[in-house]
Design a protein around this motif. Structure first.
Motif, PDB file in Angstrom:
ATOM      1  N   GLU A   4      43.609  34.416  38.859  1.00 47.31           N
ATOM      2  CA  GLU A   4      43.212  33.207  38.149  1.00 47.31           C
ATOM      3  C   GLU A   4      41.778  33.391  37.646  1.00 47.31           C
ATOM      4  OE1 GLU A   4      45.956  29.875  40.448  1.00 47.31           O
ATOM      5  OE2 GLU A   4      43.763  29.688  40.485  1.00 47.31           O
ATOM      6  N   ILE A   5      41.640  33.460  36.340  1.00 47.16           N
ATOM      7  CA  ILE A   5      40.322  33.575  35.716  1.00 47.16           C
ATOM      8  C   ILE A   5      40.027  32.239  35.058  1.00 47.16           C
ATOM      9  CG2 ILE A   5      38.858  34.939  34.198  1.00 47.16           C
ATOM     10  CD1 ILE A   5      40.268  36.500  36.499  1.00 47.16           C
ATOM     11  N   TYR A   6      39.013  31.556  35.529  1.00 43.94           N
ATOM     12  CA  TYR A   6      38.717  30.196  35.094  1.00 43.94           C
ATOM     13  C   TYR A   6      37.790  30.227  33.884  1.00 43.94           C
ATOM     14  CZ  TYR A   6      40.523  29.934  39.764  1.00 43.94           C
ATOM     15  OH  TYR A   6      41.308  30.131  40.875  1.00 43.94           O
ATOM     16  N   VAL A   7      38.263  29.618  32.804  1.00 40.32           N
ATOM     17  CA  VAL A   7      37.486  29.571  31.556  1.00 40.32           C
ATOM     18  C   VAL A   7      36.777  28.225  31.525  1.00 40.32           C
ATOM     19  CG1 VAL A   7      37.520  29.863  29.065  1.00 40.32           C
ATOM     20  CG2 VAL A   7      39.298  30.944  30.459  1.00 40.32           C
ATOM     21  N   VAL A   8      35.485  28.235  31.829  1.00 43.26           N
ATOM     22  CA  VAL A   8      34.717  27.002  31.973  1.00 43.26           C
ATOM     23  C   VAL A   8      34.382  26.422  30.604  1.00 43.26           C
ATOM     24  CG1 VAL A   8      32.621  25.982  32.920  1.00 43.26           C
ATOM     25  CG2 VAL A   8      33.734  27.892  34.105  1.00 43.26           C
ATOM     26  N   ASP A  18      46.476  35.002  27.617  1.00 45.89           N
ATOM     27  CA  ASP A  18      47.014  35.723  28.765  1.00 45.89           C
ATOM     28  C   ASP A  18      47.206  34.758  29.936  1.00 45.89           C
ATOM     29  OD1 ASP A  18      46.814  37.438  31.332  1.00 45.89           O
ATOM     30  OD2 ASP A  18      46.982  38.963  29.768  1.00 45.89           O
ATOM     31  N   LYS A  19      48.259  34.969  30.698  1.00 45.25           N
ATOM     32  CA  LYS A  19      48.642  34.059  31.782  1.00 45.25           C
ATOM     33  C   LYS A  19      47.592  33.944  32.885  1.00 45.25           C
ATOM     34  CE  LYS A  19      51.134  37.708  34.276  1.00 45.25           C
ATOM     35  NZ  LYS A  19      52.439  38.141  34.826  1.00 45.25           N
ATOM     36  N   MET A  20      46.673  34.908  32.971  1.00 45.44           N
ATOM     37  CA  MET A  20      45.692  34.843  34.055  1.00 45.44           C
ATOM     38  C   MET A  20      44.560  33.861  33.769  1.00 45.44           C
ATOM     39  SD  MET A  20      43.445  38.362  33.887  1.00 45.44           S
ATOM     40  CE  MET A  20      42.363  38.771  32.514  1.00 45.44           C
ATOM     41  N   TYR A  21      44.444  33.380  32.534  1.00 47.83           N
ATOM     42  CA  TYR A  21      43.347  32.472  32.174  1.00 47.83           C
ATOM     43  C   TYR A  21      43.726  31.014  32.404  1.00 47.83           C
ATOM     44  CZ  TYR A  21      41.012  36.503  30.128  1.00 47.83           C
ATOM     45  OH  TYR A  21      40.413  37.722  29.953  1.00 47.83           O
ATOM     46  N   PHE A  22      42.811  30.294  33.073  1.00 48.50           N
ATOM     47  CA  PHE A  22      43.011  28.884  33.384  1.00 48.50           C
ATOM     48  C   PHE A  22      41.835  28.081  32.828  1.00 48.50           C
ATOM     49  CE2 PHE A  22      45.738  31.062  36.235  1.00 48.50           C
ATOM     50  CZ  PHE A  22      46.715  30.174  36.685  1.00 48.50           C
ATOM     51  N   THR A  99      42.824  41.647  29.147  1.00 46.93           N
ATOM     52  CA  THR A  99      44.174  41.260  29.543  1.00 46.93           C
ATOM     53  C   THR A  99      44.350  41.428  31.051  1.00 46.93           C
ATOM     54  OG1 THR A  99      45.027  43.491  29.230  1.00 46.93           O
ATOM     55  CG2 THR A  99      45.079  41.999  27.305  1.00 46.93           C
ATOM     56  N   SER A 100      45.410  40.831  31.564  1.00 46.66           N
ATOM     57  CA  SER A 100      45.698  40.970  32.991  1.00 46.66           C
ATOM     58  C   SER A 100      45.980  42.426  33.348  1.00 46.66           C
ATOM     59  CB  SER A 100      46.879  40.082  33.376  1.00 46.66           C
ATOM     60  OG  SER A 100      47.998  40.332  32.554  1.00 46.66           O
ATOM     61  N   ARG A 101      46.578  43.161  32.422  1.00 42.77           N
ATOM     62  CA  ARG A 101      46.853  44.578  32.690  1.00 42.77           C
ATOM     63  C   ARG A 101      45.555  45.357  32.853  1.00 42.77           C
ATOM     64  NH1 ARG A 101      50.622  48.598  28.930  1.00 42.77           N
ATOM     65  NH2 ARG A 101      50.362  50.474  30.208  1.00 42.77           N
ATOM     66  N   THR A 102      44.594  45.123  31.961  1.00 41.82           N
ATOM     67  CA  THR A 102      43.294  45.791  32.074  1.00 41.82           C
ATOM     68  C   THR A 102      42.594  45.395  33.359  1.00 41.82           C
ATOM     69  OG1 THR A 102      43.032  45.909  29.673  1.00 41.82           O
ATOM     70  CG2 THR A 102      41.029  46.071  31.002  1.00 41.82           C
ATOM     71  N   MET A 103      42.610  44.088  33.654  1.00 41.91           N
ATOM     72  CA  MET A 103      41.956  43.598  34.866  1.00 41.91           C
ATOM     73  C   MET A 103      42.545  44.242  36.111  1.00 41.91           C
ATOM     74  SD  MET A 103      42.553  41.455  37.631  1.00 41.91           S
ATOM     75  CE  MET A 103      43.953  40.518  37.029  1.00 41.91           C
TER      76      MET A 103
END
Length: 260
Positions: A4-8, A18-22, A99-103
């Motif tokens: 979960e990467i939070y975009v403030v 990408d699905k990992m961004y919230f 991207t989540s793949r890169t991360m």
């Protein structure tokens, strides 16, 4: 791996797909932005956003979210997939957002992802802070660390004298690291807050704890020997590059004048 990467953000803005961004809403706006999480739910310090900036989101994520990986980025600043593309169009930049793949690949080899260091060239992290803010804030922060966290003092003294440092309060890390760093950081800053009178500070200067945390992340990483990799950050705004370069040169000239 659950990430979960939070975009403030304090406003509705374009977000990575990408699905990992919230998307995570901060600030005192009464309206709940569609599709956004909010930092004023659960265990939170949302009311401190004026002074703590994106750290209210960071605290909320550490206290209320469960994931294998957590991260903090901004609606205007995002990690790239590893490329430097400062002069790209906004659409091209969004296409190059990490991207989540890169991360996952990066965190299979390291424990944390940090922005490429910002180099002040002509001054140290301490002198830059003293020129841009209130030097007494740093002096109080050092006192707090010396008293409460003496094992971190050597790292603090080292990194405040560095010219190249990690900025923006952006990072992605394995969850345990994210949470442990956050709790230490808030512990330090709340003690600094008790000892600091900001009643006569401007609105900009009252963001004091967000500014201090840009220094403290390197201190914590150094003291805990965290293995990290640096990745370029993309500025997602539309500010004209000539204006950005002009402002950069003005800051450098002022910095040299202040050092005389």
């Amino acid at each position: 791996m659950k990430a979960e990467i939070y975009v403030v953000s304090h406003k509705i803005a374009k977000m990575p797909q990408d699905k990992m961004y919230f998307p995570l809403q901060v600030g005192q706006e009464k309206e709940n932005f569609p599709g956004f999480l909010r930092d004023n739910t659960g265990d939170n310090i949302s009311e401190k956003n004026e002074n703590y900036c994106e750290l209210t989101a960071q605290y909320w994520a550490a206290k209320n979210r469960t994931a294998d990986v957590k991260g903090l980025v901004h609606y205007r600043r995002l990690f790239s997939n590893g490329k430097k593309n400062f002069f790209s169009t906004i659409d091209k930049k969004f296409a190059d957002v990490m991207t989540s793949r890169t991360m996952e690949n990066l965190l299979s080899q390291h424990d944390m992802i940090l922005p490429t260091k910002r180099n002040y060239y002509i001054e140290t992290s301490w002198s830059q802070y003293a020129h841009a803010h209130h030097e007494k804030d740093l002096e109080i922060t050092r006192q707090v660390i010396e008293e409460k966290f003496p094992n971190y003092l050597t790292a603090f003294d080292k990194w405040t004298q560095q010219k190249a440092v990690h900025k923006f309060n952006m990072f992605i890390a394995k969850a345990q690291i994210f949470d442990e760093y956050t709790f230490w950081l808030i512990d330090v800053l709340e003690e600094v807050e008790k000892r600091t009178d900001i009643s006569d500070y401007s609105a900009y200067e009252k963001r004091i704890f967000g500014f201090l945390s840009e220094i403290l992340i390197d201190v914590w990483v150094e003291a805990n020997k965290v293995d990290y990799i640096e990745i370029p950050v993309m500025f997602m705004g539309s500010q004209h590059w000539l204006k950005k370069i002009t402002n950069f040169l003005i800051r450098k000239v002022r910095g040299k004048a202040n050092m005389k």
